[in-house]
Design a protein around this motif. Structure first.
Motif, PDB file in Angstrom:
ATOM      1  N   MET A  74       0.847  -1.190   0.000  1.00 28.80           N
ATOM      2  CA  MET A  74       0.000   0.000   0.000  1.00 28.80           C
ATOM      3  C   MET A  74       0.883   1.240   0.000  1.00 28.80           C
ATOM      4  O   MET A  74       1.858   1.317   0.731  1.00 28.80           O
ATOM      5  N   GLY A  75       0.553   2.209  -0.845  1.00 29.09           N
ATOM      6  CA  GLY A  75       1.356   3.417  -0.931  1.00 29.09           C
ATOM      7  C   GLY A  75       1.267   4.267   0.319  1.00 29.09           C
ATOM      8  O   GLY A  75       0.243   4.297   0.993  1.00 29.09           O
ATOM      9  N   HIS A  76       2.370   4.949   0.637  1.00 35.17           N
ATOM     10  CA  HIS A  76       2.366   5.857   1.778  1.00 35.17           C
ATOM     11  C   HIS A  76       1.677   7.165   1.393  1.00 35.17           C
ATOM     12  O   HIS A  76       1.587   7.525   0.230  1.00 35.17           O
ATOM     13  N   TRP A  77       1.197   7.870   2.387  1.00 31.11           N
ATOM     14  CA  TRP A  77       0.653   9.204   2.169  1.00 31.11           C
ATOM     15  C   TRP A  77       1.484  10.198   2.961  1.00 31.11           C
ATOM     16  O   TRP A  77       2.191   9.838   3.892  1.00 31.11           O
ATOM     17  N   LYS A  78       1.408  11.464   2.560  1.00 33.94           N
ATOM     18  CA  LYS A  78       2.220  12.498   3.191  1.00 33.94           C
ATOM     19  C   LYS A  78       1.463  13.126   4.363  1.00 33.94           C
ATOM     20  O   LYS A  78       0.310  13.514   4.224  1.00 33.94           O
ATOM     21  N   PHE A  79       2.156  13.218   5.515  1.00 31.07           N
ATOM     22  CA  PHE A  79       1.559  13.901   6.657  1.00 31.07           C
ATOM     23  C   PHE A  79       1.158  15.315   6.243  1.00 31.07           C
ATOM     24  O   PHE A  79       1.857  15.975   5.465  1.00 31.07           O
ATOM     25  N   LEU A  80       0.042  15.771   6.780  1.00 30.73           N
ATOM     26  CA  LEU A  80      -0.400  17.125   6.481  1.00 30.73           C
ATOM     27  C   LEU A  80       0.522  18.153   7.126  1.00 30.73           C
ATOM     28  O   LEU A  80       1.105  17.910   8.178  1.00 30.73           O
ATOM     29  N   GLN A  81       0.622  19.284   6.480  1.00 29.95           N
ATOM     30  CA  GLN A  81       1.337  20.435   7.021  1.00 29.95           C
ATOM     31  C   GLN A  81       0.429  21.648   6.878  1.00 29.95           C
ATOM     32  O   GLN A  81      -0.449  21.686   6.007  1.00 29.95           O
ATOM     33  N   GLU A  82       0.634  22.610   7.739  1.00 27.40           N
ATOM     34  CA  GLU A  82      -0.186  23.824   7.652  1.00 27.40           C
ATOM     35  C   GLU A  82      -0.045  24.446   6.266  1.00 27.40           C
ATOM     36  O   GLU A  82       1.048  24.535   5.723  1.00 27.40           O
ATOM     37  N   GLY A  83      -1.173  24.853   5.712  1.00 24.16           N
ATOM     38  CA  GLY A  83      -1.201  25.434   4.382  1.00 24.16           C
ATOM     39  C   GLY A  83      -1.524  24.452   3.279  1.00 24.16           C
ATOM     40  O   GLY A  83      -1.837  24.853   2.150  1.00 24.16           O
ATOM     41  N   ASP A  84      -1.462  23.151   3.572  1.00 22.77           N
ATOM     42  CA  ASP A  84      -1.749  22.136   2.555  1.00 22.77           C
ATOM     43  C   ASP A  84      -3.165  22.300   1.999  1.00 22.77           C
ATOM     44  O   ASP A  84      -4.109  22.607   2.729  1.00 22.77           O
ATOM     45  N   ILE A 141      -2.874   0.145  14.954  1.00 24.62           N
ATOM     46  CA  ILE A 141      -2.817   0.301  13.499  1.00 24.62           C
ATOM     47  C   ILE A 141      -1.835   1.425  13.158  1.00 24.62           C
ATOM     48  O   ILE A 141      -1.934   2.544  13.682  1.00 24.62           O
ATOM     49  N   GLN A 142      -0.906   1.143  12.260  1.00 26.28           N
ATOM     50  CA  GLN A 142       0.035   2.153  11.798  1.00 26.28           C
ATOM     51  C   GLN A 142      -0.692   3.127  10.851  1.00 26.28           C
ATOM     52  O   GLN A 142      -1.554   2.724  10.069  1.00 26.28           O
ATOM     53  N   SER A 143      -0.327   4.389  10.916  1.00 20.19           N
ATOM     54  CA  SER A 143      -1.022   5.391  10.107  1.00 20.19           C
ATOM     55  C   SER A 143      -0.734   5.255   8.615  1.00 20.19           C
ATOM     56  O   SER A 143      -1.583   5.538   7.784  1.00 20.19           O
ATOM     57  N   GLY A 144       0.483   4.825   8.301  1.00 15.19           N
ATOM     58  CA  GLY A 144       0.866   4.732   6.896  1.00 15.19           C
ATOM     59  C   GLY A 144       1.401   6.038   6.335  1.00 15.19           C
ATOM     60  O   GLY A 144       1.749   6.122   5.141  1.00 15.19           O
TER      61      GLY A 144
END
Length: 310
Positions: free
Chosen positions: A1-11, A304-307
């Motif tokens: 399963m592909g990883h996703w990017k943690f959100l950052q302010e302004g996203d 559960i890991q967030s991924g």
């Protein structure tokens, strides 16, 4: 399963509406919520138009979803609400070329149809979690909103569900299961049967929840899963919330009897108590990531890991 990017302010957060329509007030609430989290809402002006069933015509709902999928300046797609309609978009989705960069797709209920496609066909990360307009109504408890935000922004890299109850001997005798979570709304999962996007639960823990379904309907859906081979190589089933569904004669539901029956019938572990579904508490569940279910006293704990990644 592909990883996703943690959100950052302004996203930028791409809001889509694949099922039912949200009210103008809920859309504005969703916008204000995202701004409060320091995010940039992108909610297309004509996303919602009058329709007898959905938030818009099929072609329009797909066009907005396609734009969100292909946008190069965003990494997250968040559904405004559930409600019937997502499955009508799957044949159109299947004609798209899979983008190189995966995105995180967030939603629940009818969005389960999209989960089945994105998770199985594209190996994209999905998260069973509150829809946008619910977050915009400020009905989430502060501690649960913080948990959700911490998970999306990477402050927490896993989520833990405690005190899961084992319902059969197979569950009670289990010490540890390393697996991944698939599933979602039971009725919507049933609608994938016989389609190219039929739910696959092999070597997975199947999470299910529902609302407004009577006991015999729940039993019938699970029996179809069994006869259809969905449960054959499944690591186990975890029950979220099942709400309403009262019997006309008694005024109460018979879920307990239904699940007790299945607990005795199943050869795979069956657990209850996951705090997710259509109720007041809707904790986020990353699908497709590594997870571990282990015994903790007389109950079980699921981690559960967030991924996500930076």
């Amino acid at each position: 399963m592909g990883h996703w990017k943690f959100l950052q302010e302004g996203d930028i957060i791409d809001a889509v509406s694949p099922g039912y329509a949200s009210t103008p007030e809920d859309i504005e609430g969703s916008r204000e919520f995202l701004l409060r989290w320091g995010l940039t809402p992108r909610i297309p002006k004509n996303l919602i138009k009058p329709h007898f069933l959905h938030s818009n015509e099929d072609e329009a709902r797909f066009r907005f979803l396609k734009a969100a999928i292909e946008a190069e300046d965003s990494n997250t797609i968040w559904c405004l609400r559930g409600g019937y309609g997502s499955n009508r978009l799957l044949p159109m989705l299947a004609k798209l070329t899979k983008p190189k960069q995966p995105k995180l797709v967030i939603g629940l209920s009818d969005v389960t149809s999209l989960f089945a496609f994105f998770q199985q066909e594209w190996k994209w990360p999905v998260m069973h979690a509150p829809i946008l307009d619910r977050m915009g109504r400020n009905v989430t408890l502060p501690r649960h909103e913080k948990e959700f935000r911490d998970l999306l922004f990477g402050t927490k890299k896993e989520i833990t569900f405690k005190k899961l109850k084992p319902l059969n001997d197979a569950a009670k005798e289990t010490k540890q299961i390393k697996s991944k979570i698939v599933g979602g709304n039971l009725t919507v999962l049933q609608s994938t049967m016989g389609t190219p996007w039929q739910i696959k639960a092999d070597r997975s823990l199947l999470f299910i929840e529902d609302i407004g379904e009577r006991g015999y309907r729940i039993d019938r859906m699970l029996e179809q899963f069994r006869q259809g081979g969905i449960l054959k190589k499944c690591d186990g089933i975890i029950l979220g919330e099942f709400l309403e569904g009262a019997e006309p004669k008694t005024g109460v539901n018979n879920f307990k009897q239904v699940f007790n029956r299945w607990a005795q019938d199943l050869e795979i572990p069956l657990y209850s108590g996951l705090e997710a579904g259509h109720g007041t508490i809707q904790r986020p569940i990353p699908f497709g990531t590594s997870c571990e279910l282990s015994k903790s006293g007389n109950s079980f704990e699921l981690v559960i890991q967030s991924g996500g990644k930076k």
